[in-house]
Design an enzyme around this catalytic site. Structure first.
Site, PDB file in Angstrom:
ATOM      1  N   ARG A  12       4.402 -25.528  18.388  1.00 27.09           N
ATOM      2  CA  ARG A  12       3.680 -24.657  17.445  1.00 27.09           C
ATOM      3  C   ARG A  12       3.033 -23.477  18.182  1.00 27.09           C
ATOM      4  NH1 ARG A  12      -1.145 -22.295  16.903  1.00 27.09           N
ATOM      5  NH2 ARG A  12      -2.181 -24.199  17.652  1.00 27.09           N
ATOM      6  N   ASP A  13       2.012 -23.746  18.970  1.00 26.89           N
ATOM      7  CA  ASP A  13       1.296 -22.648  19.628  1.00 26.89           C
ATOM      8  C   ASP A  13       2.227 -21.931  20.597  1.00 26.89           C
ATOM      9  OD1 ASP A  13      -0.849 -21.030  20.208  1.00 26.89           O
ATOM     10  OD2 ASP A  13      -2.176 -22.624  20.874  1.00 26.89           O
ATOM     11  N   HIS A 203      -8.896 -26.887  24.211  1.00 27.60           N
ATOM     12  CA  HIS A 203      -7.641 -26.152  23.951  1.00 27.60           C
ATOM     13  C   HIS A 203      -7.725 -24.861  24.758  1.00 27.60           C
ATOM     14  CE1 HIS A 203      -4.411 -24.764  21.033  1.00 27.60           C
ATOM     15  NE2 HIS A 203      -4.868 -23.589  21.453  1.00 27.60           N
ATOM     16  N   HIS A 205      -6.275 -21.670  26.863  1.00 30.34           N
ATOM     17  CA  HIS A 205      -5.171 -20.747  27.161  1.00 30.34           C
ATOM     18  C   HIS A 205      -5.362 -20.259  28.596  1.00 30.34           C
ATOM     19  CE1 HIS A 205      -3.006 -20.192  23.269  1.00 30.34           C
ATOM     20  NE2 HIS A 205      -4.071 -20.853  22.851  1.00 30.34           N
ATOM     21  N   CYS A 236      -1.183 -16.252  20.774  1.00 31.02           N
ATOM     22  CA  CYS A 236      -1.476 -16.145  19.345  1.00 31.02           C
ATOM     23  C   CYS A 236      -1.104 -14.741  18.900  1.00 31.02           C
ATOM     24  CB  CYS A 236      -2.949 -16.410  19.067  1.00 31.02           C
ATOM     25  SG  CYS A 236      -3.392 -16.116  17.335  1.00 31.02           S
ATOM     26  N   ASN A 245      -0.793 -21.425  26.432  1.00 28.57           N
ATOM     27  CA  ASN A 245      -1.763 -22.487  26.707  1.00 28.57           C
ATOM     28  C   ASN A 245      -1.580 -22.943  28.140  1.00 28.57           C
ATOM     29  OD1 ASN A 245      -0.709 -22.719  23.806  1.00 28.57           O
ATOM     30  ND2 ASN A 245      -2.634 -23.823  23.720  1.00 28.57           N
TER      31      ASN A 245
END
Ligand code: HMG
Ligand code: MG
Length: 297
Positions: A12-13, A203, A205, A236, A245
């Protein structure tokens, strides 16, 4: 032995920010390889508007193809429409995302911080009716690409609102990687005044190369859940300057060498990182390169 939980967010990310279209079959092979490496929680896709994030437009096909045997596949949703589509496609867990920055909230989901929380209220009710677990993200937890520094108190307030609504876990997102270890510790201490630290996830990055150091600082502050993206994929699309990430293999390497169990097989994960880096034509992470060079990957 100490243990941490790793939430793999690469599909996803990681893939939401790819310039090239990634075929659904490649996404499914990526997920299968992550499962083979022992990943137990894999954020599989996002039921967001395909006009906003075209890379996630195949969310339905991705989720419907997954077998939920022993692995959790949370999916990101921004509103009730996304929740209903995810439910219909077989989701058993969803993640909502709010921000601790007004400007980022507007750019990312086209509404204010307060409006976003109001949007989640019917989602939480529907999730409860469907017995669905909901995870919550707070973006810009260590800084905003538009507003700069964000106070830990502002982050704690959004995290608390999500926890009060029923999110079982709150992932603190360093959206553009502005965090450094001492700020991470200050943030966790502040948020943990209002939410038990056991409910928090980190989370990070890796924009400035601080991802692993920040994860360790959060670990020392009591956090035991960490999001990572295989091969360090990601960013993002609505956060200028966001890079991937922290690579999951960096986390697994760091924790394993520190005597902390992740349940993930590093060698298989590195093979997965090398494979997806080849598919996308990007440089592998440092750990993947180092392990491959010594013949272990
Ligand atoms: P909007 O334009 O204000 O929404 O977007 P709207 O309600 O006016 O609807 C516009 C169109 O989108 C309509 O279609 C809706 O049906 C459709 P049209 O009538 O024009 O054909 N629509 C949807 N379609 C599919 N799924 C949906 C959905 N909702 C509406 N769920 C909206 C508002 C929230 C939808 C939009 O801004 C959006 O999708 N944003 C997502 C942005 C995003 O995915 N960003 C990346 C993820 S966040 C992140 O990466 C940070 C994180 O990793 C943590 C960290 O690092 O900090 C989590
Ligand atoms: Mg992120």
């Amino acid at each position: 032995m100490e243990r941490v939980k790793i939430v793999e967010v690469g599909p996803r990310d990681g893939l939401q920010n790819e310039v090239q279209a990634v075929p659904t079959a490649t996404k499914l092979e990526l997920i299968a390889r992550l499962v083979a490496a022992g990943c137990q929680t894999i954020e599989a896709t996002a039921f967001v508007s395909p006009k906003w994030v075209p890379q996630m437009a195949d969310h339905d096909a991705v989720l419907r193809a997954l077998k939920h045997d022993g692995v959790s596949y949370p999916v990101l949703i921004p509103n009730l429409k996304g929740f209903e589509a995810a439910l219909a496609a077989g989701a058993r867990e969803v993640a909502v995302f709010a921000a601790a920055s007004e400007t980022f909230s507007q750019k990312n989901i086209n509404c204010s911080m307060e409006e976003s929380l109001a949007r989640f209220a019917p989602v939480m009710e529907a999730a409860q009716r469907s017995n669905m677990k909901v995870r919550g993200y707070v973006s810009c937890a260590l800084g905003c690409p538009y507003e700069g520094d964000i106070s830990p108190q502002a982050v704690a307030a959004v995290a608390r609102a999500l926890a009060d609504m029923g999110c079982y876990e709150i992932s603190l997102g360093d959206t553009v990687g502005l965090g450094v270890p001492n700020r991470v510790k200050t943030l966790i201490a502040c948020v943990a005044e209002t939410i038990p630290v056991q409910k928090l996830a980190g989370h990070f990055h890796d924009t400035y190369g601080m991802g692993a150091a920040n994860a360790w600082a959060a670990y020392e502050a009591g956090v035991r859940v960490f999001d990572g993206s295989v091969a360090g994929l990601g960013g993002c699309p609505y956060a200028k300057g966001a890079s991937g990430n922290v690579a999951t293999e960096d986390l697994v390497w760091m924790f394993a060498r520190s005597g902390v169990e992740t349940g993930i097989n590093l060698q298989i994960l590195v093979e997965c990182a090398m494979w997806i880096s080849g598919q996308l034509g990007r440089a592998p992470s440092r750990v993947a390169q180092a392990m491959s060079a010594r013949g272990a990957g």
